[in-house]
Design a protein around this motif. Sequence first.
Motif, short mmCIF file in Angstrom:
data_model
loop_
_atom_site.label_atom_id
_atom_site.label_comp_id
_atom_site.label_asym_id
_atom_site.label_seq_id
_atom_site.Cartn_x
_atom_site.Cartn_y
_atom_site.Cartn_z
N VAL A 113 1.99 -3.00 -6.52
CA VAL A 113 2.26 -4.16 -5.70
C VAL A 113 3.20 -4.29 -5.23
O VAL A 113 4.46 -4.34 -6.17
CB VAL A 113 1.29 -5.46 -6.77
CG1 VAL A 113 1.18 -6.20 -4.88
CG2 VAL A 113 0.23 -5.08 -7.19
N TYR A 126 0.51 2.20 0.47
CA TYR A 126 -0.19 0.26 0.23
C TYR A 126 -1.12 0.06 1.12
O TYR A 126 -0.80 0.07 2.24
CB TYR A 126 1.06 -0.19 -0.57
CG TYR A 126 2.39 0.06 -1.35
CD1 TYR A 126 2.28 -0.35 -2.25
CD2 TYR A 126 2.65 1.26 -1.01
CE1 TYR A 126 2.86 -0.37 -3.57
CE2 TYR A 126 3.87 0.45 -2.08
CZ TYR A 126 3.74 0.16 -2.92
OH TYR A 126 4.15 0.20 -4.76
N HIS A 128 -3.55 -3.35 2.13
CA HIS A 128 -3.68 -4.83 2.24
C HIS A 128 -5.45 -4.80 1.29
O HIS A 128 -5.15 -5.35 0.73
CB HIS A 128 -3.25 -5.85 2.80
CG HIS A 128 -4.36 -6.84 2.98
ND1 HIS A 128 -3.73 -8.34 1.61
CD2 HIS A 128 -5.42 -7.57 3.27
CE1 HIS A 128 -4.73 -8.97 2.32
NE2 HIS A 128 -5.76 -8.80 2.65
N ALA A 131 -5.06 -4.50 -2.05
CA ALA A 131 -5.12 -5.79 -2.67
C ALA A 131 -5.61 -6.90 -2.44
O ALA A 131 -5.70 -7.81 -3.16
CB ALA A 131 -3.48 -6.15 -2.49
N GLN A 139 -1.19 -13.90 -2.07
CA GLN A 139 -1.99 -13.39 -1.01
C GLN A 139 -1.72 -13.98 0.09
O GLN A 139 -1.70 -14.81 0.80
CB GLN A 139 -3.54 -13.91 -1.28
CG GLN A 139 -5.12 -12.69 -0.90
CD GLN A 139 -4.63 -11.74 -0.83
OE1 GLN A 139 -4.23 -11.19 0.10
NE2 GLN A 139 -5.16 -11.27 -2.04
N GLN A 144 0.67 -6.25 -0.74
CA GLN A 144 -0.46 -4.54 -0.64
C GLN A 144 -0.79 -4.04 -1.82
O GLN A 144 0.13 -4.53 -2.41
CB GLN A 144 0.39 -4.12 0.51
CG GLN A 144 0.01 -4.06 1.67
CD GLN A 144 1.10 -3.57 2.08
OE1 GLN A 144 1.66 -2.79 2.90
NE2 GLN A 144 2.17 -4.30 2.49
N ALA A 145 -0.99 -2.93 -1.67
CA ALA A 145 -1.62 -2.38 -3.31
C ALA A 145 -1.21 -0.99 -3.60
O ALA A 145 -1.74 -0.90 -2.11
CB ALA A 145 -2.45 -2.88 -4.30
#
Length: 167
Positions: A113, A126, A128, A131, A139, A144-145
């Motif tokens: 993350v 990555y 959003h 995530a 948040q 992003q993840a």
Amino acid sequence: MSAVILRAVEATDHEAVDALLRRAFEGGAEAELTNRLRQDSDVVLELVAERDGTVRGHILFSRLKVEATDGTHFAVALAPVAVDPDHQREGIGAALIEEAHLRLERDRECLSVVLGDPAYYGRFGYSHERAAGFDSDYQCEALQARASGEAPLAGRLIYPRAFRGLG
């Protein structure tokens, strides 16, 4: 110009990393975060980029937990990543991120993350959207993840203690 060497941080690098972070971010918050993460033993991976015997870049991933309905999962948080202002746009940051991801994948870390520019971090997988299912004090669109394997899709992100008060 000689090649950049990417390697694990050693204790003898701490002073140079601290100076780099203070220069790159024009302040001490990231340097202090890095020092607190080290002191609390929350560092999962920390690398430097060295050229001509001088630290030109730095990246750190700390332990992140995801409290999900099926239990606690482990993940990593990317913060900070920095390149000496005099050496930006030379590919050092990208090289650090790519090398770090290779090492994290080798170590079976399946969720990373980051809170940052979607245009920049999107280049490294990555998003959003990945995530968006997480509950987090951070948040927003910049959270992003990047995931692989059995990474959880949702849950509460629990950052290391060193992050308290940064948000």
